[in-house]
Design a protein around this motif. Structure first.
Motif, PDB file in Angstrom:
ATOM      1  N   MET A 176       0.589  -1.302  -0.192  1.00  0.00           N
ATOM      2  CA  MET A 176      -0.030  -0.054   0.100  1.00  0.00           C
ATOM      3  C   MET A 176       0.587   1.766  -0.134  1.00  0.00           C
ATOM      4  SD  MET A 176      -1.114  -0.420   3.831  1.00  0.00           S
ATOM      5  CE  MET A 176      -0.688  -0.422   5.695  1.00  0.00           C
ATOM      6  N   VAL A 177       2.090   1.006   0.526  1.00  0.00           N
ATOM      7  CA  VAL A 177       3.256   2.452   0.490  1.00  0.00           C
ATOM      8  C   VAL A 177       4.527   2.081  -0.237  1.00  0.00           C
ATOM      9  CG1 VAL A 177       2.180   3.279   2.807  1.00  0.00           C
ATOM     10  CG2 VAL A 177       4.177   1.583   2.633  1.00  0.00           C
ATOM     11  N   THR A 178       4.370   0.985  -1.326  1.00  0.00           N
ATOM     12  CA  THR A 178       4.794   0.731  -2.254  1.00  0.00           C
ATOM     13  C   THR A 178       6.151   1.848  -2.798  1.00  0.00           C
ATOM     14  OG1 THR A 178       3.773  -1.056  -3.030  1.00  0.00           O
ATOM     15  CG2 THR A 178       6.236  -1.298  -3.913  1.00  0.00           C
ATOM     16  N   LEU A 179       5.087   3.043  -3.557  1.00  0.00           N
ATOM     17  CA  LEU A 179       5.979   4.291  -3.842  1.00  0.00           C
ATOM     18  C   LEU A 179       7.185   4.995  -2.884  1.00  0.00           C
ATOM     19  CD1 LEU A 179       2.551   6.362  -4.897  1.00  0.00           C
ATOM     20  CD2 LEU A 179       4.868   5.832  -6.500  1.00  0.00           C
ATOM     21  N   TYR A 180       6.309   5.420  -1.968  1.00  0.00           N
ATOM     22  CA  TYR A 180       7.438   5.660  -0.961  1.00  0.00           C
ATOM     23  C   TYR A 180       8.498   5.096  -0.668  1.00  0.00           C
ATOM     24  CZ  TYR A 180       3.644   8.553  -0.242  1.00  0.00           C
ATOM     25  OH  TYR A 180       2.284   9.421  -0.532  1.00  0.00           O
ATOM     26  N   ILE A 210       8.328  10.962   6.557  1.00  0.00           N
ATOM     27  CA  ILE A 210       8.106  11.411   4.787  1.00  0.00           C
ATOM     28  C   ILE A 210       6.455  12.251   5.039  1.00  0.00           C
ATOM     29  CG2 ILE A 210      10.444  10.873   3.302  1.00  0.00           C
ATOM     30  CD1 ILE A 210       8.087   8.233   3.376  1.00  0.00           C
ATOM     31  N   LYS A 211       6.101  12.399   4.295  1.00  0.00           N
ATOM     32  CA  LYS A 211       4.370  12.362   4.183  1.00  0.00           C
ATOM     33  C   LYS A 211       4.249  11.508   3.487  1.00  0.00           C
ATOM     34  CE  LYS A 211       1.582  16.337   4.473  1.00  0.00           C
ATOM     35  NZ  LYS A 211       0.495  15.496   3.785  1.00  0.00           N
ATOM     36  N   MET A 212       3.100  10.990   3.488  1.00  0.00           N
ATOM     37  CA  MET A 212       2.539  10.032   3.123  1.00  0.00           C
ATOM     38  C   MET A 212       0.704   9.563   2.547  1.00  0.00           C
ATOM     39  SD  MET A 212       4.454   6.836   4.213  1.00  0.00           S
ATOM     40  CE  MET A 212       3.509   5.288   4.219  1.00  0.00           C
ATOM     41  N   GLU A 213       0.815   9.275   2.143  1.00  0.00           N
ATOM     42  CA  GLU A 213      -0.348   8.854   1.103  1.00  0.00           C
ATOM     43  C   GLU A 213      -1.059   8.489   2.786  1.00  0.00           C
ATOM     44  OE1 GLU A 213      -1.124   5.486  -1.001  1.00  0.00           O
ATOM     45  OE2 GLU A 213       0.351   4.882  -0.662  1.00  0.00           O
ATOM     46  N   GLN A 214      -3.096   8.851   2.485  1.00  0.00           N
ATOM     47  CA  GLN A 214      -4.012   8.425   3.580  1.00  0.00           C
ATOM     48  C   GLN A 214      -4.065   6.834   3.778  1.00  0.00           C
ATOM     49  OE1 GLN A 214      -5.090  10.113   5.713  1.00  0.00           O
ATOM     50  NE2 GLN A 214      -5.189  12.614   4.872  1.00  0.00           N
ATOM     51  N   ILE A 215      -3.522   6.975   5.027  1.00  0.00           N
ATOM     52  CA  ILE A 215      -3.983   4.993   5.909  1.00  0.00           C
ATOM     53  C   ILE A 215      -4.547   4.977   6.590  1.00  0.00           C
ATOM     54  CG2 ILE A 215      -2.462   3.215   6.070  1.00  0.00           C
ATOM     55  CD1 ILE A 215       0.272   4.729   4.883  1.00  0.00           C
ATOM     56  N   ARG A 241      -4.736  15.234  11.900  1.00  0.00           N
ATOM     57  CA  ARG A 241      -5.949  15.450  10.964  1.00  0.00           C
ATOM     58  C   ARG A 241      -6.219  15.148   9.608  1.00  0.00           C
ATOM     59  NH1 ARG A 241      -4.331  20.078  13.660  1.00  0.00           N
ATOM     60  NH2 ARG A 241      -5.299  20.232  16.056  1.00  0.00           N
ATOM     61  N   ASP A 242      -5.903  15.386   8.485  1.00  0.00           N
ATOM     62  CA  ASP A 242      -5.950  14.623   7.476  1.00  0.00           C
ATOM     63  C   ASP A 242      -4.356  14.243   6.872  1.00  0.00           C
ATOM     64  OD1 ASP A 242      -8.981  15.094   7.500  1.00  0.00           O
ATOM     65  OD2 ASP A 242      -8.707  16.246   6.313  1.00  0.00           O
ATOM     66  N   GLU A 243      -3.334  15.136   7.457  1.00  0.00           N
ATOM     67  CA  GLU A 243      -2.069  14.452   7.366  1.00  0.00           C
ATOM     68  C   GLU A 243      -1.068  13.050   8.219  1.00  0.00           C
ATOM     69  OE1 GLU A 243      -0.780  18.003   5.383  1.00  0.00           O
ATOM     70  OE2 GLU A 243      -0.695  18.284   7.154  1.00  0.00           O
ATOM     71  N   THR A 244      -0.374  11.996   6.850  1.00  0.00           N
ATOM     72  CA  THR A 244      -0.062  11.058   8.104  1.00  0.00           C
ATOM     73  C   THR A 244       1.234  11.135   7.296  1.00  0.00           C
ATOM     74  OG1 THR A 244      -2.138  10.025   7.354  1.00  0.00           O
ATOM     75  CG2 THR A 244      -0.385   8.622   6.933  1.00  0.00           C
ATOM     76  N   TRP A 245       2.197  10.683   7.900  1.00  0.00           N
ATOM     77  CA  TRP A 245       3.709  10.790   7.878  1.00  0.00           C
ATOM     78  C   TRP A 245       3.800   9.236   8.191  1.00  0.00           C
ATOM     79  CZ3 TRP A 245       1.182  15.248  10.220  1.00  0.00           C
ATOM     80  CH2 TRP A 245       1.329  16.516   9.439  1.00  0.00           C
TER      81      TRP A 245
END
Ligand SMILES: C=C(O[C@H]1C=CC=C(C(=O)O)[C@@H]1O)C(=O)O
Ligand SMILES: [Mg+2]
Length: 451
Positions: free
Chosen positions: A1-5, A28-33, A139-143
């Protein structure tokens, strides 16, 4: 789910690890998980080394997987708070940080002098972990923060590889309860009588006594399932889980011990309870009754007075409302007085925890005598129940909850804890009923059903 990073993280870590600092922390900043899916995803590789925390406003969620570093204290005095603080400072000072920096999560036992029960053996008088992987959702940010010490560099690629290839929906399983036992019910009722005698003879003014329920299950308890149930069923609560080896301490507490952000501090007085009503009208009547009931107001006043005094010793501008309001949870309503203050220079979150624990909502009044009374007459080992649990970041900011409405989970068994404040005119049977209401959040999450 986070392969990109994945490659990005590995490259960044390789680079900075050349700097030879004791710990390297890269964010690093991530997509929502979904944090609960992340916790569940860590099961294969990190079972026994995971934690979960979300605060009562659902502002911040942390999930930790793996142990980059463990801080542990077996110290039986107040030194345990200072030992943890000292070691944490050393780690932060010796770390190379890119991004938000490392964070540690953990807690303390209620009373290190109490004879310890076998089932608490993996929970020492203080333990904090700096996770290898930390997911932060604000909130809406994921790291994602990866913390590595030099010694574990060899395993890192393998860990990142497996973590970053986790995908898809997790499955959740509920185990069935096969046995439910009230631990030492009669001894507990006798302890309440004993406590009211001590109070009436003037030896002590308030003492909190806890009970234990023991449950065994048909299968291994799925901790992700229990966490998800708590998260859904107990809004406005601190949801926490701390795994250590084969056991996991878990709960949904409405009670804040302290939060510190720069100089700004918050704490709360929570004591005095009644169940929720079946209708809005009954609920309001019960709330009005609670606000005016003498016994409950006494229970609450001990907490307000002690916290106000403790905060005044180390803070400025301490603001304490003169009257409590109601805090309504799913099963119970409490008298509630929030407190705000500004910490004096040099006052750390650890010194606030040391001063506040245990407040008279968990120990009693006067503090030392109450803790000693609990040690002598309460028929169980509290372990980490009713003690501080929470996190501290690299800047010394953090938050602790009081670990009530909680349970210690083994593979197929659970020890649940609930207590109540005993004052001069406490009736053992209504106090017993009050603890039954306090068991409900954990029972509902473990047993399923509607509750
Ligand atoms: C000790 C517990 O609750 C404390 C917190 C709120 C109200 C309490 C009470 O009314 O007795 C207790 O002091 C528990 O839930 O196990
Ligand atoms: Mg009470």
């Amino acid at each position: 789910m986070v392969t990109l990073y994945q490659n990005k993280v590995i490259d960044q870590l390789r680079d900075v690890l050349k700097k030879k600092q004791h710990m390297v922390s890269v964010t690093i900043k991530m997509e929502q998980i979904d944090p609960l899916a992340f916790f569940a995803a860590g099961e294969t590789l990190f079972y026994g080394q995971r934690f979960y925390w979300s605060d009562c406003l659902y502002e911040r969620t942390f999930v930790g997987l793996g142990h980059a570093h463990v801080i542990k204290s077996e110290e039986k005095t107040k030194k345990r708070f200072r030992e943890v603080e000292r070691e944490w400072k050393q780690i932060v000072e010796g770390a190379f940080i890119e991004g938000q920096g490392p964070l540690m999560f953990g807690g303390f036992s209620f009373d290190p002098l109490k004879q310890s029960d076998e089932h608490w053996s993996e929970f020492p008088s203080a333990q904090f972990v700096v996770p290898t992987f930390l997911l932060t959702k604000q909130r809406d940010e994921t790291w994602l923060t990866v913390n590595v010490v030099h010694e574990s560099l060899g395993q890192l690629e393998e860990m990142i590889d497996s973590l970053f290839h986790i995908r898809g929906e997790s499955e959740w399983h509920r185990a069935d309860v096969v046995e439910k036992e009230e631990v030492a019910r009669d001894r507990w009722i006798r302890a309440v009588h004993h406590a009211t005698d001590l109070i009436q003879s003037g030896m002590i003014e308030k003492v909190v006594l806890a009970r234990e329920l023991f449950l065994s299950f048909s299968h291994r308890i799925d901790r992700s399932y229990v966490l998800r149930a708590l998260r859904e069923q107990q809004p406005m609560s601190y949801i926490f889980a701390f795994e250590n080896g084969s056991t996991c301490f878990i709960g949904a507490s409405p009670e804040q011990l302290v939060r510190k952000n720069g100089h700004m501090c918050e704490t709360a007085c929570l004591a005095g309870s009644i169940r929720r009503g079946h209708t809005i009208k009954e609920d309001e009547e019960l709330g009005r009754w609670l606000l005016q009931d003498d016994k409950n107001r006494r229970e609450h006043a001990f907490v307000v007075n002690m916290i106000e005094q403790a905060m005044n010793e180390v803070c400025m501008e301490v603001v304490v409302p003169s009257e409590p309001t109601l805090l309504k949870m799913r099963h119970i309503q409490h008298l509630y007085t929030p407190v705000q203050a500004k910490a004096k220079e040099g006052i750390s979150i650890f010194s606030l925890v040391e001063r506040l624990h245990p407040t008279p909502a968990l120990g009693g009044f006067p503090k030392e005598k109450a803790v000693q009374t609990i040690r002598e007459i309460e028929p169980l080992d509290r372990g980490w129940y009713a003690a501080p649990i929470g996190w501290v970041d690299a800047n010394g900011n953090g938050e602790f909850a009081v670990a009530i409405r909680s349970a210690l989970l083994g593979d197929n068994e659970a020890h649940l804890f609930a207590g109540c404040g005993i004052v001069a005119h406490s009736d053992p049977h209504s106090e017993y009923e009050e603890t039954n209401v306090k068991f409900k959040p954990m029972l509902l999450a473990l047993e399923g059903g509607r509750g």
